[in-house]
Design a protein around this motif. Sequence first.
Motif, PDB file in Angstrom:
ATOM      1  N   GLY A  17       0.795  -1.219   0.000  1.00 48.90           N
ATOM      2  CA  GLY A  17       0.000   0.000   0.000  1.00 48.90           C
ATOM      3  C   GLY A  17       0.827   1.268   0.000  1.00 48.90           C
ATOM      4  N   GLN A  18       1.909   1.280   0.749  1.00 48.64           N
ATOM      5  CA  GLN A  18       2.791   2.457   0.802  1.00 48.64           C
ATOM      6  C   GLN A  18       3.337   2.782  -0.581  1.00 48.64           C
ATOM      7  OE1 GLN A  18       3.609   4.220   3.788  1.00 48.64           O
ATOM      8  NE2 GLN A  18       4.539   5.717   2.430  1.00 48.64           N
ATOM      9  N   THR A  19       3.779   1.751  -1.298  1.00 50.77           N
ATOM     10  CA  THR A  19       4.344   1.938  -2.634  1.00 50.77           C
ATOM     11  C   THR A  19       3.278   2.405  -3.616  1.00 50.77           C
ATOM     12  OG1 THR A  19       5.969   0.210  -2.190  1.00 50.77           O
ATOM     13  CG2 THR A  19       5.585   0.772  -4.501  1.00 50.77           C
ATOM     14  N   VAL A  20       2.117   1.766  -3.584  1.00 53.10           N
ATOM     15  CA  VAL A  20       1.036   2.156  -4.494  1.00 53.10           C
ATOM     16  C   VAL A  20       0.601   3.587  -4.206  1.00 53.10           C
ATOM     17  CG1 VAL A  20      -1.321   1.651  -5.268  1.00 53.10           C
ATOM     18  CG2 VAL A  20       0.256  -0.234  -4.781  1.00 53.10           C
ATOM     19  N   MET A  21       0.472   3.924  -2.937  1.00 52.29           N
ATOM     20  CA  MET A  21       0.052   5.283  -2.590  1.00 52.29           C
ATOM     21  C   MET A  21       1.096   6.319  -2.992  1.00 52.29           C
ATOM     22  SD  MET A  21      -2.182   5.093   0.862  1.00 52.29           S
ATOM     23  CE  MET A  21      -2.753   6.772   0.652  1.00 52.29           C
ATOM     24  N   ALA A  22       2.369   5.948  -2.957  1.00 55.00           N
ATOM     25  CA  ALA A  22       3.412   6.879  -3.389  1.00 55.00           C
ATOM     26  C   ALA A  22       3.246   7.243  -4.860  1.00 55.00           C
ATOM     27  CB  ALA A  22       4.791   6.260  -3.147  1.00 55.00           C
ATOM     28  N   ILE A  23       2.636   6.354  -5.620  1.00 54.24           N
ATOM     29  CA  ILE A  23       2.422   6.582  -7.049  1.00 54.24           C
ATOM     30  C   ILE A  23       1.185   7.445  -7.302  1.00 54.24           C
ATOM     31  CG2 ILE A  23       1.894   5.441  -9.258  1.00 54.24           C
ATOM     32  CD1 ILE A  23       3.510   3.017  -8.143  1.00 54.24           C
ATOM     33  N   ILE A  24       0.083   7.166  -6.595  1.00 49.59           N
ATOM     34  CA  ILE A  24      -1.176   7.842  -6.939  1.00 49.59           C
ATOM     35  C   ILE A  24      -1.648   8.885  -5.941  1.00 49.59           C
ATOM     36  CG2 ILE A  24      -1.997   5.870  -8.283  1.00 49.59           C
ATOM     37  CD1 ILE A  24      -4.016   5.382  -5.973  1.00 49.59           C
TER      38      ILE A  24
ATOM     39  N   PRO B 241       0.549   6.595   7.960  1.00 48.82           N
ATOM     40  CA  PRO B 241       0.245   5.209   8.339  1.00 48.82           C
ATOM     41  C   PRO B 241      -1.264   4.923   8.380  1.00 48.82           C
ATOM     42  CG  PRO B 241       2.027   6.042   9.688  1.00 48.82           C
ATOM     43  CD  PRO B 241       1.515   7.211   8.881  1.00 48.82           C
ATOM     44  N   THR B 242      -2.054   5.863   8.831  1.00 47.71           N
ATOM     45  CA  THR B 242      -3.510   5.670   8.855  1.00 47.71           C
ATOM     46  C   THR B 242      -4.063   5.552   7.443  1.00 47.71           C
ATOM     47  OG1 THR B 242      -3.684   6.891  10.935  1.00 47.71           O
ATOM     48  CG2 THR B 242      -5.709   6.657   9.624  1.00 47.71           C
ATOM     49  N   GLU B 243      -3.619   6.413   6.553  1.00 49.72           N
ATOM     50  CA  GLU B 243      -4.086   6.363   5.166  1.00 49.72           C
ATOM     51  C   GLU B 243      -3.686   5.051   4.492  1.00 49.72           C
ATOM     52  OE1 GLU B 243      -3.885  11.193   4.330  1.00 49.72           O
ATOM     53  OE2 GLU B 243      -2.126   9.935   3.918  1.00 49.72           O
ATOM     54  N   VAL B 244      -2.464   4.604   4.725  1.00 50.41           N
ATOM     55  CA  VAL B 244      -1.997   3.345   4.139  1.00 50.41           C
ATOM     56  C   VAL B 244      -2.821   2.176   4.680  1.00 50.41           C
ATOM     57  CG1 VAL B 244      -0.042   1.737   3.978  1.00 50.41           C
ATOM     58  CG2 VAL B 244       0.329   4.196   3.662  1.00 50.41           C
ATOM     59  N   HIS B 245      -3.122   2.205   5.968  1.00 52.45           N
ATOM     60  CA  HIS B 245      -3.934   1.126   6.548  1.00 52.45           C
ATOM     61  C   HIS B 245      -5.334   1.107   5.936  1.00 52.45           C
ATOM     62  CE1 HIS B 245      -5.287  -1.796   9.489  1.00 52.45           C
ATOM     63  NE2 HIS B 245      -6.391  -1.068   9.595  1.00 52.45           N
ATOM     64  N   LEU B 246      -5.954   2.269   5.799  1.00 61.12           N
ATOM     65  CA  LEU B 246      -7.288   2.330   5.197  1.00 61.12           C
ATOM     66  C   LEU B 246      -7.238   1.909   3.729  1.00 61.12           C
ATOM     67  CD1 LEU B 246      -8.637   5.588   6.858  1.00 61.12           C
ATOM     68  CD2 LEU B 246      -9.300   3.230   7.371  1.00 61.12           C
ATOM     69  N   PHE B 247      -6.174   2.269   3.042  1.00 61.02           N
ATOM     70  CA  PHE B 247      -5.977   1.853   1.652  1.00 61.02           C
ATOM     71  C   PHE B 247      -5.880   0.332   1.560  1.00 61.02           C
ATOM     72  CE2 PHE B 247      -3.299   1.870  -2.323  1.00 61.02           C
ATOM     73  CZ  PHE B 247      -4.211   2.523  -3.135  1.00 61.02           C
ATOM     74  N   ALA B 248      -5.167  -0.277   2.504  1.00 60.69           N
ATOM     75  CA  ALA B 248      -5.058  -1.740   2.547  1.00 60.69           C
ATOM     76  C   ALA B 248      -6.416  -2.380   2.831  1.00 60.69           C
ATOM     77  CB  ALA B 248      -4.034  -2.165   3.596  1.00 60.69           C
TER      78      ALA B 248
ATOM     79  N   PHE C 297      -9.401  12.934  -6.495  1.00 59.38           N
ATOM     80  CA  PHE C 297      -8.511  13.702  -7.371  1.00 59.38           C
ATOM     81  C   PHE C 297      -8.902  15.179  -7.346  1.00 59.38           C
ATOM     82  CE2 PHE C 297      -7.856  15.768 -11.469  1.00 59.38           C
ATOM     83  CZ  PHE C 297      -6.472  15.735 -11.534  1.00 59.38           C
ATOM     84  N   ALA C 298     -10.197  15.454  -7.499  1.00 61.03           N
ATOM     85  CA  ALA C 298     -10.673  16.842  -7.514  1.00 61.03           C
ATOM     86  C   ALA C 298     -10.351  17.572  -6.204  1.00 61.03           C
ATOM     87  CB  ALA C 298     -12.180  16.875  -7.778  1.00 61.03           C
ATOM     88  N   ASN C 299     -10.320  16.827  -5.111  1.00 63.77           N
ATOM     89  CA  ASN C 299     -10.015  17.429  -3.806  1.00 63.77           C
ATOM     90  C   ASN C 299      -8.514  17.479  -3.514  1.00 63.77           C
ATOM     91  OD1 ASN C 299     -12.653  18.045  -2.952  1.00 63.77           O
ATOM     92  ND2 ASN C 299     -13.013  15.907  -2.431  1.00 63.77           N
ATOM     93  N   GLY C 300      -7.706  17.000  -4.442  1.00 64.16           N
ATOM     94  CA  GLY C 300      -6.263  17.079  -4.288  1.00 64.16           C
ATOM     95  C   GLY C 300      -5.629  15.955  -3.493  1.00 64.16           C
ATOM     96  N   TYR C 301      -6.379  14.867  -3.242  1.00 63.66           N
ATOM     97  CA  TYR C 301      -5.834  13.737  -2.476  1.00 63.66           C
ATOM     98  C   TYR C 301      -5.059  12.772  -3.353  1.00 63.66           C
ATOM     99  CZ  TYR C 301      -9.474  15.397   0.714  1.00 63.66           C
ATOM    100  OH  TYR C 301     -10.278  16.163   1.500  1.00 63.66           O
ATOM    101  N   PHE C 302      -5.446  12.688  -4.636  1.00 62.63           N
ATOM    102  CA  PHE C 302      -4.796  11.784  -5.576  1.00 62.63           C
ATOM    103  C   PHE C 302      -4.179  12.582  -6.709  1.00 62.63           C
ATOM    104  CE2 PHE C 302      -7.817   7.993  -4.580  1.00 62.63           C
ATOM    105  CZ  PHE C 302      -6.985   7.568  -3.563  1.00 62.63           C
ATOM    106  N   ARG C 303      -3.125  12.018  -7.285  1.00 64.67           N
ATOM    107  CA  ARG C 303      -2.469  12.600  -8.452  1.00 64.67           C
ATOM    108  C   ARG C 303      -3.271  12.252  -9.711  1.00 64.67           C
ATOM    109  NH1 ARG C 303       2.203  10.834  -5.306  1.00 64.67           N
ATOM    110  NH2 ARG C 303       3.358  12.703  -4.737  1.00 64.67           N
ATOM    111  N   TRP C 304      -2.879  12.866 -10.838  1.00 67.71           N
ATOM    112  CA  TRP C 304      -3.604  12.694 -12.102  1.00 67.71           C
ATOM    113  C   TRP C 304      -3.689  11.236 -12.526  1.00 67.71           C
ATOM    114  CZ3 TRP C 304      -1.175  10.384 -16.126  1.00 67.71           C
ATOM    115  CH2 TRP C 304       0.216  10.318 -16.075  1.00 67.71           C
ATOM    116  N   LEU C 305      -2.700  10.418 -12.161  1.00 68.32           N
ATOM    117  CA  LEU C 305      -2.708   9.003 -12.539  1.00 68.32           C
ATOM    118  C   LEU C 305      -3.955   8.280 -12.017  1.00 68.32           C
ATOM    119  CD1 LEU C 305      -0.992   6.944 -14.063  1.00 68.32           C
ATOM    120  CD2 LEU C 305       0.188   6.446 -11.925  1.00 68.32           C
TER     121      LEU C 305
END
Length: 125
Positions: free
Chosen positions: A28-35, A41-48, A93-101
């Motif tokens: 999750g950490q690696t995937v989140m670093a991309i997008i 740590p909380t965001e990565v856990h929720l992503f997982a 994405f619109a709220n700025g949490y995710f990158r364009w990818l």
Amino acid sequence: MNDAFLRLCLIAIAAITVISGAAQMIAGQTVMAIIATSATPTEVHLFATIGMFMVITGAMFLQSLLTRSPESAIPLWIAVQKLAAAILVAMAFANGYFRWLALGVAGFDALSAALAFLFWQRMPR
């Protein structure tokens, strides 16, 4: 689009959902670093956690497609889930949490939803 090709596309989508969900759980950490724009740590856990649900729902959809299940609720609710995911990723994405990818992820989920709805509409009831 004929039914056999549609089923094949959905089998691929379900498999991709399982694989990408597993990646979210395991890396999750690696995937989140991309997008994502941040990865606490909380965001990565929720992503997982989201990844875990992707593995389960993707596997259920894959099994139903491979066994040719007559249960029409499965593709219907997969379509709803994929549409909701597309909307929520686009909103992030619109709220700025995710990158364009991440817009590619939203587009993939929107296409997945459309194909799952089409498959559901063609099922006998």
